[in-house]
Design a protein around this motif. Structure first.
Motif, PDB file in Angstrom:
ATOM      1  N   GLU A   1      -6.744 -38.778 -71.610  1.00 47.78           N
ATOM      2  CA  GLU A   1      -6.965 -39.775 -72.654  1.00 47.78           C
ATOM      3  C   GLU A   1      -6.822 -41.196 -72.112  1.00 47.78           C
ATOM      4  OE1 GLU A   1      -7.731 -39.432 -76.220  1.00 47.78           O
ATOM      5  OE2 GLU A   1      -8.535 -37.690 -75.157  1.00 47.78           O
ATOM      6  N   ALA A   2      -6.008 -41.345 -71.067  1.00 45.07           N
ATOM      7  CA  ALA A   2      -5.826 -42.668 -70.452  1.00 45.07           C
ATOM      8  C   ALA A   2      -6.920 -42.987 -69.441  1.00 45.07           C
ATOM      9  CB  ALA A   2      -4.460 -42.735 -69.773  1.00 45.07           C
ATOM     10  N   GLY A   3      -7.871 -42.075 -69.262  1.00 44.01           N
ATOM     11  CA  GLY A   3      -9.019 -42.346 -68.415  1.00 44.01           C
ATOM     12  C   GLY A   3      -8.940 -41.818 -66.998  1.00 44.01           C
ATOM     13  N   TYR A   4      -7.980 -40.937 -66.715  1.00 44.84           N
ATOM     14  CA  TYR A   4      -7.820 -40.434 -65.356  1.00 44.84           C
ATOM     15  C   TYR A   4      -8.508 -39.089 -65.176  1.00 44.84           C
ATOM     16  CZ  TYR A   4      -4.411 -44.145 -64.829  1.00 44.84           C
ATOM     17  OH  TYR A   4      -3.819 -45.379 -64.781  1.00 44.84           O
ATOM     18  N   GLU A   5      -8.998 -38.867 -63.990  1.00 43.66           N
ATOM     19  CA  GLU A   5      -9.500 -37.552 -63.594  1.00 43.66           C
ATOM     20  C   GLU A   5      -8.340 -36.787 -62.988  1.00 43.66           C
ATOM     21  OE1 GLU A   5     -12.433 -35.848 -60.152  1.00 43.66           O
ATOM     22  OE2 GLU A   5     -13.199 -37.493 -61.407  1.00 43.66           O
ATOM     23  N   ILE A   6      -8.112 -35.563 -63.460  1.00 49.02           N
ATOM     24  CA  ILE A   6      -6.926 -34.825 -63.024  1.00 49.02           C
ATOM     25  C   ILE A   6      -7.300 -33.583 -62.219  1.00 49.02           C
ATOM     26  CG2 ILE A   6      -5.466 -35.657 -64.903  1.00 49.02           C
ATOM     27  CD1 ILE A   6      -5.938 -32.998 -66.348  1.00 49.02           C
ATOM     28  N   THR A   7      -6.452 -33.298 -61.247  1.00 48.67           N
ATOM     29  CA  THR A   7      -6.550 -32.078 -60.455  1.00 48.67           C
ATOM     30  C   THR A   7      -5.171 -31.440 -60.438  1.00 48.67           C
ATOM     31  OG1 THR A   7      -8.217 -33.097 -59.031  1.00 48.67           O
ATOM     32  CG2 THR A   7      -7.159 -31.079 -58.221  1.00 48.67           C
ATOM     33  N   PRO A   8      -5.025 -30.198 -60.909  1.00 50.71           N
ATOM     34  CA  PRO A   8      -3.697 -29.579 -60.932  1.00 50.71           C
ATOM     35  C   PRO A   8      -3.351 -28.872 -59.627  1.00 50.71           C
ATOM     36  CG  PRO A   8      -5.261 -28.187 -62.078  1.00 50.71           C
ATOM     37  CD  PRO A   8      -6.021 -29.405 -61.632  1.00 50.71           C
ATOM     38  N   GLU A   9      -2.066 -28.562 -59.501  1.00 48.36           N
ATOM     39  CA  GLU A   9      -1.540 -27.738 -58.413  1.00 48.36           C
ATOM     40  C   GLU A   9      -1.857 -28.325 -57.040  1.00 48.36           C
ATOM     41  OE1 GLU A   9       0.460 -24.696 -59.024  1.00 48.36           O
ATOM     42  OE2 GLU A   9       0.487 -26.074 -60.727  1.00 48.36           O
ATOM     43  N   ILE A  10      -1.283 -29.494 -56.773  1.00 42.13           N
ATOM     44  CA  ILE A  10      -1.508 -30.194 -55.509  1.00 42.13           C
ATOM     45  C   ILE A  10      -0.438 -29.766 -54.506  1.00 42.13           C
ATOM     46  CG2 ILE A  10      -1.741 -32.434 -54.402  1.00 42.13           C
ATOM     47  CD1 ILE A  10      -3.901 -31.726 -56.509  1.00 42.13           C
ATOM     48  N   GLU A  11      -0.849 -29.085 -53.452  1.00 41.74           N
ATOM     49  CA  GLU A  11       0.099 -28.648 -52.431  1.00 41.74           C
ATOM     50  C   GLU A  11       0.527 -29.829 -51.568  1.00 41.74           C
ATOM     51  OE1 GLU A  11      -1.374 -25.352 -50.195  1.00 41.74           O
ATOM     52  OE2 GLU A  11      -1.703 -24.093 -51.971  1.00 41.74           O
ATOM     53  N   VAL A  12       1.839 -29.904 -51.326  1.00 41.14           N
ATOM     54  CA  VAL A  12       2.388 -30.988 -50.511  1.00 41.14           C
ATOM     55  C   VAL A  12       3.141 -30.392 -49.327  1.00 41.14           C
ATOM     56  CG1 VAL A  12       2.490 -32.664 -52.384  1.00 41.14           C
ATOM     57  CG2 VAL A  12       4.414 -31.109 -52.038  1.00 41.14           C
ATOM     58  N   SER A  13       3.552 -31.259 -48.421  1.00 39.30           N
ATOM     59  CA  SER A  13       4.097 -30.808 -47.134  1.00 39.30           C
ATOM     60  C   SER A  13       5.410 -30.053 -47.262  1.00 39.30           C
ATOM     61  CB  SER A  13       4.285 -32.008 -46.204  1.00 39.30           C
ATOM     62  OG  SER A  13       5.147 -32.972 -46.792  1.00 39.30           O
ATOM     63  N   THR A  14       6.127 -30.214 -48.379  1.00 37.17           N
ATOM     64  CA  THR A  14       7.397 -29.512 -48.549  1.00 37.17           C
ATOM     65  C   THR A  14       7.205 -28.047 -48.903  1.00 37.17           C
ATOM     66  OG1 THR A  14       7.469 -30.144 -50.887  1.00 37.17           O
ATOM     67  CG2 THR A  14       8.559 -31.614 -49.307  1.00 37.17           C
ATOM     68  N   GLY A  15       5.952 -27.642 -49.136  1.00 36.41           N
ATOM     69  CA  GLY A  15       5.688 -26.274 -49.558  1.00 36.41           C
ATOM     70  C   GLY A  15       5.620 -26.106 -51.056  1.00 36.41           C
ATOM     71  N   HIS A  16       5.902 -27.178 -51.796  1.00 38.14           N
ATOM     72  CA  HIS A  16       5.798 -27.150 -53.246  1.00 38.14           C
ATOM     73  C   HIS A  16       4.368 -27.470 -53.684  1.00 38.14           C
ATOM     74  CE1 HIS A  16      10.188 -28.146 -52.748  1.00 38.14           C
ATOM     75  NE2 HIS A  16      10.262 -27.151 -53.609  1.00 38.14           N
TER      76      HIS A  16
END
Length: 330
Positions: A206-221
């Motif tokens: 609603e705020a105008g952002y394009e979203i992508t879920p489940e972003i893997e990061v270097s910590t393994g999360h």
């Protein structure tokens, strides 16, 4: 806890005798089964089967001289135990469409109040028809308004139908629907927390952002979202959702916000080492509890942070802590 319903693919030659001997008789011996014609026309290159078990389980089976596809919320016949599993998006389109029509018709026959919400029905179909979660996931929307306090079932369903109809989460349907869980025991805390991710997604879109879920990061999360808009740097967003006071043994709404945020900050976000905006979704709080939070605007032990409450009519209130690199409506 079982996973969302998925296809099994069985390469090899299938015949009438093999279907009867290895699929139908196995099901009938263990559960009591009736072999019926499918409700909808199967893809031209397959024969289609519908198996209905005495305990209410169902299974679909497509087969020909080269391969077979199984989809069921019941015991898997022994002949299919070592077969590979696939999501709805990973099988041929005509196979997926046929199975979706069959299961959606089943869902709406059993749960007619979901029929006015076709995209929500489709999105959560893998859990609404899962082996263990088909009762609890529907109960969560029916009796608990998907975690919204003082809201009707219809208000909650219309809100999520409208958001899901944007299709921004369609490519991640299996993983996002699976967050609701497929347990035979109703876990309101976990299920409500899962819907917090959908609430945060709605707020960002609603705020105008394009979203992508489940972003893997270097910590393994995996961080819940990456939010982007043209010509701006992407922002990582992690979501947490406090439990309202009626579900807690002691404390205050302000303490609930602080404690829940601290758990997330001291764990996953601390390991990440910064660069993530924490979204604290207070949409479970009734009016009086939320008013005490918004009046005090407590710290949440992490910056930048966004604390908000969403209602199913789309109204949102909140506040920020630190330099939040997002433009939000409060």
């Amino acid at each position: 806890m079982a996973r969302p319903i998925r296809f099994r693919h069985a390469p090899g030659r299938w015949t009438e005798d093999r279907v009867v001997g290895q699929i139908y008789r196995d099901l009938d011996r263990n559960l009591g089964a009736i072999r019926r014609r499918p409700w909808f026309k199967q893809p031209d290159r397959y024969r289609g089967e519908r198996f209905e078990m005495d305990n209410g389980d169902i299974a679909l089976f497509l087969w020909n001289d080269e391969e077979a596809y199984w989809l069921g919320n019941t015991e898997t016949p022994e002949a299919l135990w070592r077969t590979d599993k696939y999501s709805f998006d990973a099988v041929p389109n005509d196979v997926s469409r046929w199975a979706t029509r069959e299961l959606t018709a089943q869902l709406h026959e059993e749960t007619p109040w979901l029929e006015p919400y076709p995209h929500l029905s489709w999105f959560f179909l893998p859990v609404f028809l899962s082996k263990d979660g088909r009762e609890t996931t529907r109960q969560f929307f029916d009796e608990h308004a998907a975690g919204f306090p003082d809201a009707t079932r219809e208000e909650a369903l219309e809100f999520y139908e409208t958001f899901l109809r944007t299709r921004v989460l369609d490519p991640w349907r299996e993983v996002m629907a699976g967050k609701l869980g497929t347990s035979e025991y109703l876990d309101l805390t976990r299920m409500t927390a899962a819907m917090g991710e959908f609430n945060a997604g709605h707020l960002l879109v609603e705020a105008g952002y394009e979203i992508t879920p489940e972003i893997e990061v270097s910590t393994g999360h995996a961080i819940d979202y990456r939010a982007e808009e043209p010509d701006s740097e992407a922002v990582l967003v992690e979501v947490t959702r406090p439990t309202p006071m009626g579900k807690r043994r002691a404390g205050t709404p302000v303490a609930a916000v602080r404690d829940t945020a601290a758990t997330k900050s001291d764990g996953q976000l601390e390991e990440h080492g910064g660069g993530v905006v924490l979204f604290v979704d207070c949409s479970s709080f009734p009016d009086d509890e939320w008013q005490s939070v918004i009046a005090e605007r407590p710290e949440v032990y992490h910056r930048p942070a966004v604390v908000f409450r969403l209602r199913p009519d789309g109204h949102v209130e909140g506040y920020t802590k630190g330099s939040v690199p997002l433009t939000l409506p409060f």
